[in-house]
Design an enzyme around this catalytic site. Structure first.
Site, PDB file in Angstrom:
ATOM      1  N   ILE A   2      62.410  87.434  32.570  1.00 57.23           N
ATOM      2  CA  ILE A   2      62.918  86.224  33.032  1.00 57.23           C
ATOM      3  C   ILE A   2      63.425  86.217  34.236  1.00 57.23           C
ATOM      4  CG2 ILE A   2      65.185  86.713  32.145  1.00 57.23           C
ATOM      5  CD1 ILE A   2      65.565  83.729  31.244  1.00 57.23           C
ATOM      6  N   CYS A   3      63.036  84.974  35.105  1.00 60.62           N
ATOM      7  CA  CYS A   3      63.779  84.921  36.567  1.00 60.62           C
ATOM      8  C   CYS A   3      62.887  85.844  37.374  1.00 60.62           C
ATOM      9  CB  CYS A   3      65.193  84.999  36.357  1.00 60.62           C
ATOM     10  SG  CYS A   3      65.928  84.214  37.613  1.00 60.62           S
ATOM     11  N   ALA A   4      63.451  86.394  38.301  1.00 59.88           N
ATOM     12  CA  ALA A   4      62.974  87.236  39.186  1.00 59.88           C
ATOM     13  C   ALA A   4      62.411  88.601  38.316  1.00 59.88           C
ATOM     14  CB  ALA A   4      63.825  87.594  40.400  1.00 59.88           C
TER      15      ALA A   4
END
Lengths: 194, 194
Positions: free
Chosen positions: B110-112
């Site tokens: 998730i995300c970076a």
């Protein structure tokens, strides 16, 4: 100067605190540049709070080591049924909650954490919400609501881990305004409906 | 017997991991009775990971102390830009991610954190998403999507703290089905639209 002017929040954790509600509150407030202190009470292991689903969080301080509470603009009580019971029966926290409310500060609780609002005798008869599992403990003495977040007379309450983002963003808006709330929310990619 | 049959998840944390994404993943999976191990890597303080907004989380294990990875059904990589970079450049994690994907297990980021999918050379050309801040690092080698959660070839990716609940509930559904997902979601009072 900017540090003295920044808003300050106190988040209480203990064993059994609901970890999502705790961490979402801390992280979202810090994303808004609110200065957050995570204060532990009555921890079995002095190094960390073992949360409701086993996540271990190291508090920044023990609550009993904090001498000046006048600096805080809001106190946040996460849920977790056992934690909420421990917090609700803790005289130090009860006194603190009551004095903060009396001083016109925000008092915020989510999920079963709302029990602490009742035991501190805050805003009786006012509007409140909580996780449904503790509704029966609250509805006789409050105007119980089913909204996801309720704000009444500087008491902010909410329902569960699934409403934690909305709860924390509401606190950001109350302390710093809608623009800051939207800035934080947009960067986190929060859904338009919470 | 039930313990041997239960699903198992490995969540990687390091300094700078995004705390909401980490804790929501761990807590939601555990609410679904998935056996979660929080594994730390390259921690400055050996006792805890200092997350992106300063929340300190004590891992269950050091990753290097885990000898058998065959038991895990999914590996989860939270975001936090510095953490994602550390995880993406960690040879032990890269090897683990690649071998889990090869073995047909779920790999979730998730995300970076999605950067780790790329650096482990997983599902190149497939559908992926991430936080917008690392889109440019991914769009040349993947079919980049703007959906809040993307599932493609057992790779689950998502966008940010505001999509963490949906990300975790999607993993629950993939491992245990829609009924379990709804049970967990309802008890947490999750919004109908995430």
């Amino acid at each position: 100067m900017s540090d003295q002017n920044s808003k300050k929040a106190l988040v209480i954790v203990t064993d059994g605190s609901e970890e999502i509600e705790t961490v979402v509150s801390v992280s979202v407030l810090r994303r808004a540049q609110i200065d957050v202190t995570v204060a532990g009470i009555t921890l079995q292991n002095e190094n960390y709070a073992k949360c409701n689903r086993g996540v271990k969080i190291v508090p920044d301080q023990s609550l009993s080591n904090i001498s000046n509470f006048d600096i805080y603009d809001v106190i946040v009580i996460p849920g977790g049924l056992n934690a909420a019971k421990a917090i609700s029966s803790n005289p130090e926290v009860q006194k603190l909650l009551a004095s903060m409310h009396q001083a016109g500060k925000f008092v915020a609780a989510i999920c079963a954490g709302t029990l602490a609002i009742k035991s501190a005798n805050i805003n009786k008869g006012g509007k409140i919400t909580s996780h449904p599992i503790v509704k029966a403990d609250l509805e006789n003495e409050y105007s119980y609501q089913e909204d996801r977040v309720v704000v009444d007379n500087k008491v902010v309450t909410s329902r569960g881990p699934g409403t934690a983002l909305l709860f924390a963003l509401t606190i950001v808006e109350l302390l710093l305004g809608e623009e800051k709330r939207n800035e934080v929310s947009n960067h986190m990619i929060v859904a338009s409906i919470l």
